[in-house]
Design a protein around this motif. Structure first.
Motif, PDB file in Angstrom:
ATOM      1  N   GLN A  69       0.833  -1.208   0.000  1.00 24.06           N
ATOM      2  CA  GLN A  69       0.000   0.000   0.000  1.00 24.06           C
ATOM      3  C   GLN A  69       0.866   1.257   0.000  1.00 24.06           C
ATOM      4  N   ALA A  70       1.986   1.228   0.722  1.00 22.48           N
ATOM      5  CA  ALA A  70       2.898   2.373   0.743  1.00 22.48           C
ATOM      6  C   ALA A  70       3.463   2.634  -0.658  1.00 22.48           C
ATOM      7  N   LEU A  71       3.829   1.578  -1.370  1.00 20.59           N
ATOM      8  CA  LEU A  71       4.325   1.730  -2.743  1.00 20.59           C
ATOM      9  C   LEU A  71       3.234   2.296  -3.657  1.00 20.59           C
ATOM     10  N   TRP A  72       2.027   1.797  -3.495  1.00 22.10           N
ATOM     11  CA  TRP A  72       0.878   2.262  -4.276  1.00 22.10           C
ATOM     12  C   TRP A  72       0.648   3.754  -4.028  1.00 22.10           C
ATOM     13  N   ASP A  73       0.658   4.136  -2.751  1.00 23.93           N
ATOM     14  CA  ASP A  73       0.440   5.542  -2.391  1.00 23.93           C
ATOM     15  C   ASP A  73       1.591   6.428  -2.853  1.00 23.93           C
ATOM     16  N   ASP A  74       2.817   5.979  -2.643  1.00 20.19           N
ATOM     17  CA  ASP A  74       4.002   6.767  -3.050  1.00 20.19           C
ATOM     18  C   ASP A  74       4.042   6.982  -4.559  1.00 20.19           C
ATOM     19  N   GLY A  75       3.522   6.042  -5.312  1.00 17.82           N
ATOM     20  CA  GLY A  75       3.511   6.154  -6.772  1.00 17.82           C
ATOM     21  C   GLY A  75       2.286   6.882  -7.300  1.00 17.82           C
ATOM     22  N   ASP A  76       1.459   7.403  -6.369  1.00 17.74           N
ATOM     23  CA  ASP A  76       0.191   8.050  -6.759  1.00 17.74           C
ATOM     24  C   ASP A  76      -0.618   7.155  -7.694  1.00 17.74           C
ATOM     25  N   CYS A  77      -0.627   5.877  -7.391  1.00 22.94           N
ATOM     26  CA  CYS A  77      -1.307   4.902  -8.240  1.00 22.94           C
ATOM     27  C   CYS A  77      -2.800   4.860  -7.948  1.00 22.94           C
ATOM     28  N   THR A  78      -3.542   4.635  -8.997  1.00 18.65           N
ATOM     29  CA  THR A  78      -4.976   4.350  -8.930  1.00 18.65           C
ATOM     30  C   THR A  78      -5.249   3.323 -10.016  1.00 18.65           C
ATOM     31  N   ALA A  79      -6.445   2.791 -10.021  1.00 22.37           N
ATOM     32  CA  ALA A  79      -6.812   1.883 -11.108  1.00 22.37           C
ATOM     33  C   ALA A  79      -6.693   2.610 -12.449  1.00 22.37           C
ATOM     34  N   ASP A  80      -7.038   3.899 -12.456  1.00 22.13           N
ATOM     35  CA  ASP A  80      -6.954   4.676 -13.703  1.00 22.13           C
ATOM     36  C   ASP A  80      -5.519   4.858 -14.175  1.00 22.13           C
ATOM     37  N   THR A  81      -4.583   5.129 -13.242  1.00 23.79           N
ATOM     38  CA  THR A  81      -3.191   5.291 -13.682  1.00 23.79           C
ATOM     39  C   THR A  81      -2.620   3.958 -14.154  1.00 23.79           C
ATOM     40  N   ALA A  82      -3.039   2.873 -13.517  1.00 28.95           N
ATOM     41  CA  ALA A  82      -2.555   1.554 -13.940  1.00 28.95           C
ATOM     42  C   ALA A  82      -3.060   1.217 -15.336  1.00 28.95           C
ATOM     43  N   THR A  83      -4.353   1.420 -15.562  1.00 28.66           N
ATOM     44  CA  THR A  83      -4.902   1.107 -16.883  1.00 28.66           C
ATOM     45  C   THR A  83      -4.524   2.164 -17.908  1.00 28.66           C
ATOM     46  N   GLY A  84      -4.068   3.315 -17.422  1.00 25.08           N
ATOM     47  CA  GLY A  84      -3.653   4.389 -18.322  1.00 25.08           C
ATOM     48  C   GLY A  84      -2.231   4.253 -18.827  1.00 25.08           C
ATOM     49  N   GLY A  85      -1.513   3.247 -18.387  1.00 21.64           N
ATOM     50  CA  GLY A  85      -0.194   2.995 -18.938  1.00 21.64           C
ATOM     51  C   GLY A  85       0.974   3.131 -17.979  1.00 21.64           C
ATOM     52  N   ASP A  86       0.743   3.495 -16.722  1.00 20.43           N
ATOM     53  CA  ASP A  86       1.842   3.606 -15.755  1.00 20.43           C
ATOM     54  C   ASP A  86       2.305   2.197 -15.391  1.00 20.43           C
ATOM     55  N   VAL A  87       3.477   1.843 -15.874  1.00 16.95           N
ATOM     56  CA  VAL A  87       3.987   0.474 -15.706  1.00 16.95           C
ATOM     57  C   VAL A  87       4.196   0.124 -14.235  1.00 16.95           C
ATOM     58  N   ALA A  88       4.691   1.069 -13.443  1.00 17.10           N
ATOM     59  CA  ALA A  88       4.899   0.793 -12.017  1.00 17.10           C
ATOM     60  C   ALA A  88       3.562   0.484 -11.336  1.00 17.10           C
ATOM     61  N   CYS A  89       2.535   1.241 -11.663  1.00 16.99           N
ATOM     62  CA  CYS A  89       1.218   1.002 -11.072  1.00 16.99           C
ATOM     63  C   CYS A  89       0.609  -0.301 -11.586  1.00 16.99           C
ATOM     64  N   GLN A  90       0.853  -0.624 -12.852  1.00 16.03           N
ATOM     65  CA  GLN A  90       0.381  -1.897 -13.394  1.00 16.03           C
ATOM     66  C   GLN A  90       1.011  -3.063 -12.636  1.00 16.03           C
ATOM     67  N   THR A  91       2.308  -2.944 -12.396  1.00 13.91           N
ATOM     68  CA  THR A  91       3.028  -4.000 -11.682  1.00 13.91           C
ATOM     69  C   THR A  91       2.488  -4.154 -10.262  1.00 13.91           C
TER      70      THR A  91
END
Length: 181
Positions: A69-91
């Protein structure tokens, strides 16, 4: 198969394993002979694990959750950023599903009498919380298994949003264990 069904199956297998022996012993005893005492079958119940033992199991999972969760938060990840192409968030999204799968298997093993890591029945004090946590990790695991590379090709990927929501609910469930940790 539910945990209750697995336990019933375990008892059924035990009874079926002993039944032929009882039939053979009955058939072999003659009317002229004095009846031999019936064999004694002792079933030893595994004692219930303590709330602290269950909390220790959950603590390992909760710590891994917190790190993810800390990695997810630090990367400003959301489902939208993951599906939008952010490889770190996808991972990380893929990893959430994998972590849910590992936690799910761990819970199943802890609750199935035939498993090597069987802990015994959870005590009444935490039984509902064990069930709630098992359901939450199963949900993350199930949805995580549906997230695949198609989600990251653009377009609608409801699984990513559902996984993010299930992940958040799992965190809330882990918080319920705080009094025991």
């Amino acid at each position: 198969m539910s945990r209750e069904d697995a336990q019933v199956n375990s008892w059924t297998r035990a009874v079926l394993a002993v039944a032929p022996l009882a039939l053979v012993l009955t058939a072999c005893s003659g009317a002229e002979e004095a009846a031999a005492p019936a064999p004694t079958v002792t079933v030893t119940a595994t004692p219930a694990a303590t709330p602290e033992a269950w909390a220790a199991l959950v603590k390992k999972q909760s710590d891994a959750y917190d790190e993810m969760q800390a990695l997810w938060d630090d990367g400003d990840c959301t489902a939208d950023t993951a599906t939008g192409g952010d490889v770190a968030c996808q991972t990380l999204l893929f990893s959430m599903g994998i972590l849910g799968n590992v936690a799910s298997v761990t819970f199943w093993d802890a609750t199935l009498p035939e498993a090597d890591s069987y802990m015994g029945e959870p005590p009444a004090e935490v039984a509902d919380l064990v069930q709630e946590t098992a359901g939450a990790v199963d949900e993350v695991s199930g949805i995580g298994g549906e997230v695949d590379t198609a989600c990251f090709q653009g377009g609608d990927c409801w699984q990513a949003t559902d996984l993010e929501n299930a992940w958040s609910a799992l965190g809330d469930t882990y918080t319920g264990w705080d009094p025991y940790m």
